[in-house]
Design a protein around this motif. Structure first.
Motif, PDB file in Angstrom:
ATOM      1  N   ASP A  91       1.891  -5.427   6.346  1.00 20.18           N
ATOM      2  CA  ASP A  91       2.238  -6.104   5.026  1.00 20.18           C
ATOM      3  C   ASP A  91       1.820  -5.267   3.950  1.00 20.18           C
ATOM      4  O   ASP A  91       2.110  -5.229   2.792  1.00 20.18           O
ATOM      5  CB  ASP A  91       1.295  -7.241   5.013  1.00 20.18           C
ATOM      6  CG  ASP A  91       1.885  -8.470   5.685  1.00 20.18           C
ATOM      7  OD1 ASP A  91       3.441  -8.323   6.126  1.00 20.18           O
ATOM      8  OD2 ASP A  91       1.511  -9.593   5.957  1.00 20.18           O
ATOM      9  N   GLU A  92       0.971  -4.065   4.178  1.00 21.84           N
ATOM     10  CA  GLU A  92       0.486  -3.124   3.085  1.00 21.84           C
ATOM     11  C   GLU A  92       1.638  -1.962   2.882  1.00 21.84           C
ATOM     12  O   GLU A  92       1.293  -1.399   1.931  1.00 21.84           O
ATOM     13  CB  GLU A  92      -0.910  -2.764   3.411  1.00 21.84           C
ATOM     14  CG  GLU A  92      -1.982  -3.862   3.436  1.00 21.84           C
ATOM     15  CD  GLU A  92      -2.284  -4.285   2.064  1.00 21.84           C
ATOM     16  OE1 GLU A  92      -2.243  -3.477   1.145  1.00 21.84           O
ATOM     17  OE2 GLU A  92      -2.677  -5.438   1.783  1.00 21.84           O
ATOM     18  N   THR A  94       4.048  -1.396   1.262  1.00 22.18           N
ATOM     19  CA  THR A  94       5.088  -1.642   0.279  1.00 22.18           C
ATOM     20  C   THR A  94       5.475  -0.228  -0.456  1.00 22.18           C
ATOM     21  O   THR A  94       4.864   0.864  -0.232  1.00 22.18           O
ATOM     22  CB  THR A  94       4.505  -2.357  -1.080  1.00 22.18           C
ATOM     23  OG1 THR A  94       3.392  -1.735  -1.505  1.00 22.18           O
ATOM     24  CG2 THR A  94       4.125  -3.904  -0.247  1.00 22.18           C
ATOM     25  N   ASN A  97       2.795   1.006  -2.991  1.00 17.18           N
ATOM     26  CA  ASN A  97       1.507   1.493  -2.091  1.00 17.18           C
ATOM     27  C   ASN A  97       1.798   2.669  -1.335  1.00 17.18           C
ATOM     28  O   ASN A  97       0.971   3.532  -1.305  1.00 17.18           O
ATOM     29  CB  ASN A  97       1.238   0.357  -1.050  1.00 17.18           C
ATOM     30  CG  ASN A  97       0.194  -0.806  -1.495  1.00 17.18           C
ATOM     31  OD1 ASN A  97      -0.278  -0.517  -2.802  1.00 17.18           O
ATOM     32  ND2 ASN A  97      -0.006  -1.778  -0.947  1.00 17.18           N
ATOM     33  N   GLY A 104      -2.192   1.873   1.588  1.00 18.64           N
ATOM     34  CA  GLY A 104      -1.477   0.932   2.283  1.00 18.64           C
ATOM     35  C   GLY A 104      -1.840   1.176   4.040  1.00 18.64           C
ATOM     36  O   GLY A 104      -1.238   0.390   4.834  1.00 18.64           O
TER      37      GLY A 104
END
Length: 174
Positions: A91-92, A94, A97, A104
């Motif tokens: 989910d981190e 991105t 990120n 991330g």
């Protein structure tokens, strides 16, 4: 032992923390100097710029893959809620990120590579526009603000992340 006395006060820890912050700024200063020297003394500055950015980007991607594989293996070997932990981990991932903040993943210390890439891009654009003095002034102001998001948050805290190209790397590159 680094100090002959125990570090039990906030002031001593503050001093130690700030004295140990010279490695990354030195990296940015040396990179900026060598990059600037090369583009000033080379006819093919655009070609050198492209090769330089691509080389640093390749290094970042290789280490990003390494740290991602490492983190996935650590999560897999944890034996509890593997799927949930993997979902939280990814989910981190991105665009901001990974390609701006350099975080991330478990390779969060790679932030300086993405910061270097963006700083070099901005520096080269201002160099081509012949506006380095404007960039120097603007980056100095952003760096002062960024220091309050990192080292000097004890005095005044900024709620956004300032360990990036605009607040940290850009001024030191100039």
């Amino acid at each position: 032992m680094l100090f002959p006395f125990p570090l039990d006060s906030q002031i001593e820890l503050f001093i130690l923390d700030n004295l140990s912050r010279f490695a990354v700024p030195f990296f940015f200063v040396a990179s900026g100097y060598l990059f600037g020297n090369k583009i000033i003394n080379t006819r093919e500055s655009v070609g050198y710029f492209k090769r330089y950015v691509i080389k640093i980007f390749k290094i970042y991607v290789c280490w990003l893959i390494f740290y991602t594989i490492y983190a996935v293996l650590v999560i897999y070997l944890s034996d509890s809620n593997v799927l949930q932990k993997l979902m939280q981990y990814f989910d981190e991932f991105t665009v901001m990120n990974l390609f701006y903040f350099g975080k991330g993943t478990s390779g969060y210390q790679l932030w300086f590579l993405t910061s270097l890439i963006w700083s070099i891009i901005i520096l080269f654009i201002f160099y081509r526009l012949k506006k380095i003095n404007v960039l120097l002034t603007l980056s100095f102001i952003l760096n002062i603000l960024g220091l309050f998001g990192q080292s000097y948050s004890l005095f005044f805290n900024i709620s956004i992340s300032t360990r990036d190209a605009l607040f940290f790397g850009l001024f030191i590159q100039c």
